[in-house]
Structure formats: C-alpha cells, structure tokens
Write an enzyme that holds these catalytic residues in place. Structure first.
Site, PDB file in Angstrom:
ATOM      1  N   GLU A  43       0.860  -1.187   0.000  1.00 15.80           N
ATOM      2  CA  GLU A  43       0.000   0.000   0.000  1.00 15.80           C
ATOM      3  C   GLU A  43       0.893   1.232   0.000  1.00 15.80           C
ATOM      4  O   GLU A  43       1.450   1.605   1.034  1.00 15.80           O
ATOM      5  CB  GLU A  43      -0.915   0.003   1.225  1.00 15.80           C
ATOM      6  N   THR A  73      -4.085   6.043   1.738  1.00 16.38           N
ATOM      7  CA  THR A  73      -4.390   7.419   2.153  1.00 16.38           C
ATOM      8  C   THR A  73      -5.061   8.167   1.006  1.00 16.38           C
ATOM      9  O   THR A  73      -4.769   9.335   0.732  1.00 16.38           O
ATOM     10  CB  THR A  73      -3.114   8.169   2.615  1.00 16.38           C
ATOM     11  N   LYS A 133     -11.271  -2.002   6.364  1.00 13.53           N
ATOM     12  CA  LYS A 133     -10.091  -1.821   7.208  1.00 13.53           C
ATOM     13  C   LYS A 133     -10.541  -1.357   8.586  1.00 13.53           C
ATOM     14  O   LYS A 133     -11.141  -0.285   8.721  1.00 13.53           O
ATOM     15  CB  LYS A 133      -9.139  -0.798   6.579  1.00 13.53           C
TER      16      LYS A 133
END
Length: 213
Positions: A43, A73, A133
């Site tokens: 990621e 993000t 998540k």
C-alpha cells in the site's frame, strides 16, 4: 473478475505493507526491501511525493509477479482515479467516501475503507467494499472483529494500527482476513537499514503463515 482476482491475491498474501516515505527514491527502496522479505501486497500512500509516478514505476517493475501495488491514504475520488490510471490494483482510505467507492466500482478495483463502527461498516459494504479496514486497530481492539461478525457474519476485516509480528496470530484468531502494518515493517528505513526492513517483513509473513495453518 479483475476485482475478484485481486482480492483473492491480497487475502492469500495475508499481510499488506503500508509504505510511507519523504521521497520517491526512498519509497522505491522500501518497497523493494519489503518484497525481498516476502510481503507481496504493498500500500503506497499518497503522502509519498509524486505517488502516482511511484505507483506506475512499481506496477511496471513487478508486472508478471505475485506482487500487488495499491494506493493508500486516498481521500477523494480524483486521487482514486489518478491512482487507478497509474496502475494501482487496490485503493485504501482511512475512512469511507462514497465517491471513491463509485470510482473503484466503475473500474472494478477493490476499495478498502477505514471503519470504526458498525454503521460505518454497513455503509461501506452497501457501496461494494468486500474488505473493510478496521482503523485504528489499536483503539478498536481484536474483539471488535468478533463483535462485527455477529450481526455481519460475511464481513471481511483487515485491521490496521496496532498490528505487530508478535500479535499477528491474535488478529487472525479473532477473525481477520488479512492484516495491515506500517512502521512495524518499515521503521528501519528511517536510518537507511533496508536489510532490517526485509527481516521485519519476513517476520510478519512467517507469523501470518503460522497463524493461518
């Protein structure tokens, strides 16, 4: 089928390494070190300068391998689309955003949003998120996964925050489908110790593999 295949590979990998860096060059070195350690799901956060260029370079470098390159993000739809155009194979956010979900659904790319409450989890699932998540994981705690699976038995949870090589087994035992780790893997890169980054990655992979047997 594209999204399904990506999700299957991500779940099979078991560990997602969150990569943050203050330069594209450092980010590339960290990713290479993480991959050498055996973690195949990356990621790459949008806090990395020129993140789209880094994503594109990584996707090209690891084409034809089992390595997945995702963008993290991601806070709004424009960034999501740019990341996908650059080649990102999954999108991760610290919170849920409907417009990001729509973009990801349009391009058949998995969207993994951060959630902390049952209401947020339901909202994300209603918009097609097949993995959510649990963030921050250290605040929510491992019991949160079991609690969510009561009313939502089909929910797929990936904790992020508070995950270490020492407690990976506990997260999987609690019902996690995969785990996400940042500094626990990559912190030695702050002093340029990429060998230690690879060693940390291997510890996570070994711990995840042992926990899932």
């Amino acid at each position: 089928m594209l999204r399904t295949n990506i999700i299957m590979k991500l779940v099979d990998s078991g560990v997602v390494s969150v990569v943050r860096a203050d330069s594209p060059e450092k980010a590339l070195k960290i990713v290479d070190a993480v991959v050498r350690g055996g973690i195949s799901s990356i990621e790459l956060t949008y806090s990395v300068p020129r993140a789209n260029d880094v994503i594109a370079e990584l996707v090209e470098k690891y084409a034809g391998t089992n390595v997945l390159i995702g963008a993290g993000t991601v806070l709004e739809a424009v960034s999501a689309r740019l990341a996908i155009v650059a080649g990102a194979q999954f999108i991760v956010s610290p919170s849920f955003d409907e417009e990001v979900a729509k973009v990801c659904n349009l391009y058949q790319i998995p969207y993994i949003p951060g959630v902390l409450t049952p209401a947020e989890a339901v909202h994300a699932m209603q918009f097609g998120s097949e993995i959510i998540k649990l963030f921050p994981g250290d605040i929510a705690g491992k019991a949160m996964i079991k609690d969510l699976k009561g009313p939502f038995p089909s929910i797929n949870v990936m904790p992020s925050g508070g995950v270490s090589a020492d407690n990976v087994a506990e997260w999987f035992q609690a019902g996690a489908i995969a785990v996400s780790a940042g500094g626990g893997v990559t912190k030695p890169a702050e002093t340029g110790d990429y060998v230690a980054v690879s060693a940390n990655a291997k510890k996570f992979v070994d711990a995840a593999r042992a926990a899932r047997k």
